[in-house]
Design an enzyme around this catalytic site. Structure first.
Site, PDB file in Angstrom:
ATOM      1  N   GLY A  26       0.965  -1.138  -0.030  1.00 42.79           N
ATOM      2  CA  GLY A  26      -0.023  -0.009   0.013  1.00 42.79           C
ATOM      3  C   GLY A  26       0.849   1.203  -0.043  1.00 42.79           C
ATOM      4  NE  ARG A  65      17.811  15.543  -5.791  1.00 42.78           N
ATOM      5  CZ  ARG A  65      16.983  16.374  -5.947  1.00 42.78           C
ATOM      6  NH1 ARG A  65      16.744  17.212  -4.976  1.00 42.78           N
ATOM      7  NH2 ARG A  65      16.477  16.759  -7.264  1.00 42.78           N
ATOM      8  CB  THR A 111       2.810   0.814   5.945  1.00 47.21           C
ATOM      9  OG1 THR A 111       1.753   0.678   6.422  1.00 47.21           O
ATOM     10  CG2 THR A 111       3.826   0.617   7.275  1.00 47.21           C
ATOM     11  CG  ASP A 153      -1.661  -0.086   8.085  1.00 51.18           C
ATOM     12  OD1 ASP A 153      -2.745   0.586   7.989  1.00 51.18           O
ATOM     13  OD2 ASP A 153      -1.911  -1.246   7.591  1.00 51.18           O
ATOM     14  N   GLY A 206     -12.127  13.749  19.547  1.00 53.72           N
ATOM     15  CA  GLY A 206     -13.080  13.851  20.699  1.00 53.72           C
ATOM     16  C   GLY A 206     -14.336  12.738  20.371  1.00 53.72           C
ATOM     17  CG  HIS A 244      -8.063   3.049  -0.800  1.00 50.40           C
ATOM     18  ND1 HIS A 244      -9.210   2.207  -0.652  1.00 50.40           N
ATOM     19  CD2 HIS A 244      -6.972   2.334  -0.789  1.00 50.40           C
ATOM     20  CE1 HIS A 244      -8.704   0.841  -0.718  1.00 50.40           C
ATOM     21  NE2 HIS A 244      -7.238   1.082  -0.796  1.00 50.40           N
TER      22      HIS A 244
HETATM   23  O1  F6P Z   1      -1.502  -1.417   4.383  1.00 53.43           O
HETATM   24  C1  F6P Z   1      -1.790  -0.246   4.389  1.00 53.43           C
HETATM   25  C2  F6P Z   1      -3.340  -0.307   4.065  1.00 53.43           C
HETATM   26  O2  F6P Z   1      -3.715   0.802   3.616  1.00 53.43           O
HETATM   27  C3  F6P Z   1      -4.091  -1.121   5.187  1.00 53.43           C
HETATM   28  O3  F6P Z   1      -4.463  -0.099   6.095  1.00 53.43           O
HETATM   29  C4  F6P Z   1      -5.420  -1.488   4.255  1.00 53.43           C
HETATM   30  O4  F6P Z   1      -6.190  -2.620   5.057  1.00 53.43           O
HETATM   31  C5  F6P Z   1      -4.856  -2.018   3.187  1.00 53.43           C
HETATM   32  O5  F6P Z   1      -3.842  -1.224   3.082  1.00 53.43           O
HETATM   33  C6  F6P Z   1      -5.739  -1.817   1.884  1.00 53.43           C
HETATM   34  O6  F6P Z   1      -5.184  -2.257   0.917  1.00 53.43           O
HETATM   35  P1  F6P Z   1      -5.459  -2.337  -0.714  1.00 53.43           P
HETATM   36  O7  F6P Z   1      -5.148  -0.707  -1.381  1.00 53.43           O
HETATM   37  O8  F6P Z   1      -4.812  -2.882  -1.397  1.00 53.43           O
HETATM   38  O9  F6P Z   1      -6.978  -2.384  -0.544  1.00 53.43           O
END
Ligand code: F6P
Length: 323
Positions: free
Chosen positions: A11, A25, A126, A128, A186, A253
Site C-alpha cells: 500500500g 540523492r 505504510t 498503518d 473527541g 483510501h
Molecule cells: O497496508 C496499508 C493499508 O492501507 C491497510 O490499512 C489496508 O487494510 C490496506 O492497505 C488496503 O489495501 P488495498 O489498497 O490493497 O485495498
C-alpha cells in the site's frame, strides 16, 4: 557497492516520494548509481528498471503517492518468482536494495535476502504504523491528519442532526490510526483489533452519554476490529437503539493520498538517507527506523514478527476524555 536498486511496494503512503528522493540523492552524493524498480516486486520480476538521476526526483518531496508506483505481487511469494527477480537484479548489476514498504514488503525482502544474499535495507513506508523497530512509519502522520480532518467535518453534521456516527478508518491489523483519531477527534469510543470492545458496551455507553445530555456520538472503528466492521456494528446498535439516528462513514483510501505532512517529509528524508548509509556501512537485511528520535537498524524479521504494542494509556485516555 557501485549500483543499488530502490522500490516501493504494498500500500502506498504519503512520504514515499520524499524517501525515494532522499535515497536517490544520497546514493549519487556518494558516487553510487541508482536504479528505480517500478511497481515493487512485480517490476523486479519483469526487469522494469530505470536509471535515476538527481533531476529524476526533482519536485517530488511534497507529492503523495509514489512515482515508481506500487503493487502487491503474488508471484514474488513463489520461489520461481523470486528466482526470476534475482536473475533480473543480477543482470542489471544491482548490488544492494532499498525496499520502501510495510510488513508484506519486508516479509518478501527478508526471504529474498535469505535465498540470494543481496544486501537490503528497508524504510518503513505504510500508513498503518504497525512495524516493530520504529516509533513512526512514513505516511502515518499524514494519514492520521487526513482522517482527523474528515472526522472534524463529520462531527459538525453529527452535532447539527443529533446523530451517532460510526467512522471506519484503515488499519487491517492495528488500531494505530484509530486511537489518535479517537483522542484528537473527541470520539466516544474506539474499536481496535488489539482490544475487544463489545457492541453491548457501545450500546450502554451511548445510552448513558445521551442520558447525560450528549446529543451526538462518534465511534471510531479500525477496519480490522473483531466485531465485524462498521456496517455490522452500526446495524446491531440501530437494532438495540431504534430511536437513534445512526450513520456509517468509511473513510477508505482517502487516508492513503495527499501531500505528506512536515513530519512525514522529515522522517522520509532521514530514513532514505539512513538506508543508503546503512548499505554503505555493510548493513544487510535490516530496516532503518527511529526510536525516541534516534536512528536505529532492526533486523527485517523482527519488524514483522515482533509486535509493537499500543500503549494502554491511550485507550484509557479515550475513556476518561469521553465522559
Ligand atoms: O497496508 C496499508 C493499508 O492501507 C491497510 O490499512 C489496508 O487494510 C490496506 O492497505 C488496503 O489495501 P488495498 O489498497 O490493497 O485495498
Amino acid at each position: 557497492m557501485k549500483r543499488i536498486g530502490v522500490f516501493t511496494s504494498g500500500g502506498d503512503a504519503p512520504g514515499m516520494n520524499a524517501c525515494l528522493r532522499a535515497v536517490v540523492r544520497t546514493a549519487i552524493y556518494h558516487g553510487i548509481e541508482v536504479y528505480g524498480i517500478r511497481r515493487g516486486y512485480s517490476g523486479m520480476i519483469h526487469g522494469d528498471f530505470c536509471k535515476l538521476e538527481s533531476h529524476s526526483v526533482s519536485n517530488l518531496v511534497q507529492k503523495g503517492g509514489t512515482f515508481l508506483k506500487s503493487a502487491r505481487s503474488p508471484e514474488f511469494m513463489t520461489k520461481e518468482g523470486r528466482q526470476k527477480a534475482y536473475e533480473q537484479i543480477q543482470s542489471a548489476g544491482i548490488e544492494g536494495l532499498v525496499a520502501i514498504g510495510g510488513n508484506g514488503t519486508f516479509t518478501g525482502a527478508t526471504k529474498f535476502y535469505d535465498e540470494f544474499g543481496i544486501p537490503t535495507v528497508g524504510a518503513p513506508g505504510t500508513i498503518d504504523n504497525d512495524l516493530f523497530g520504529t516509533d513512526y512509519t512514513i505516511g502515518y502522520d499524514t494519514a492520521v491528519n487526513t482522517a482527523l480532518d474528515s472526522i472534524d467535518k463529520i462531527r459538525d453534521t453529527a452535532d447539527s442532526h443529533d446523530r451517532v456516527f460510526f467512522i471506519e478508518v484503515m488499519g487491517r491489523d492495528s488500531g494505530y490510526i484509530a486511537v489518535p483519531c479517537a483522542i484528537g477527534g473527541g470520539a466516544e469510543i474506539a474499536m481496535i483489533p488489539e482490544a475487544t470492545v463489545t457492541v453491548e458496551s457501545i450500546i450502554d455507553k451511548i445510552k448513558i452519554d445521551w442520558l447525560h445530555a450528549k446529543t451526538s456520538s462518534i465511534v471510531i472503528i479500525a477496519e480490522g476490529e473483531v466485531e465485524g466492521g462498521s456496517t455490522k456494528v452500526a446495524a446491531k446498535v440501530r437494532e438495540a437503539l431504534p430511536d437513534m439516528d445512526a450513520r456509517v462513514t468509511i473513510l477508505g483510501h482517502v487516508q492513503r493520498g495527499g501531500a505528506p505532512t512536515a513530519f512525514d517529509r522529515l522522517l522520509a528524508s532521514r530514513l532514505g538517507i539512513a538506508c543508503v548509509k546503512g548499505l554503505l556501512e555493510g548493513q544487510k537485511d535490516v530496516m532503518a527506523g527511529t526510536i525516541n528520535s534516534k536512528l536505529v537498524y532492526t533486523p527485517l524479521i523482527d519488524t514483522i514478527a515482533k509486535k509493537k504494542e499500543i500503549s494502554p494509556e491511550y485507550t484509557r485516555m479515550i475513556e476518561i476524555l469521553s465522559i
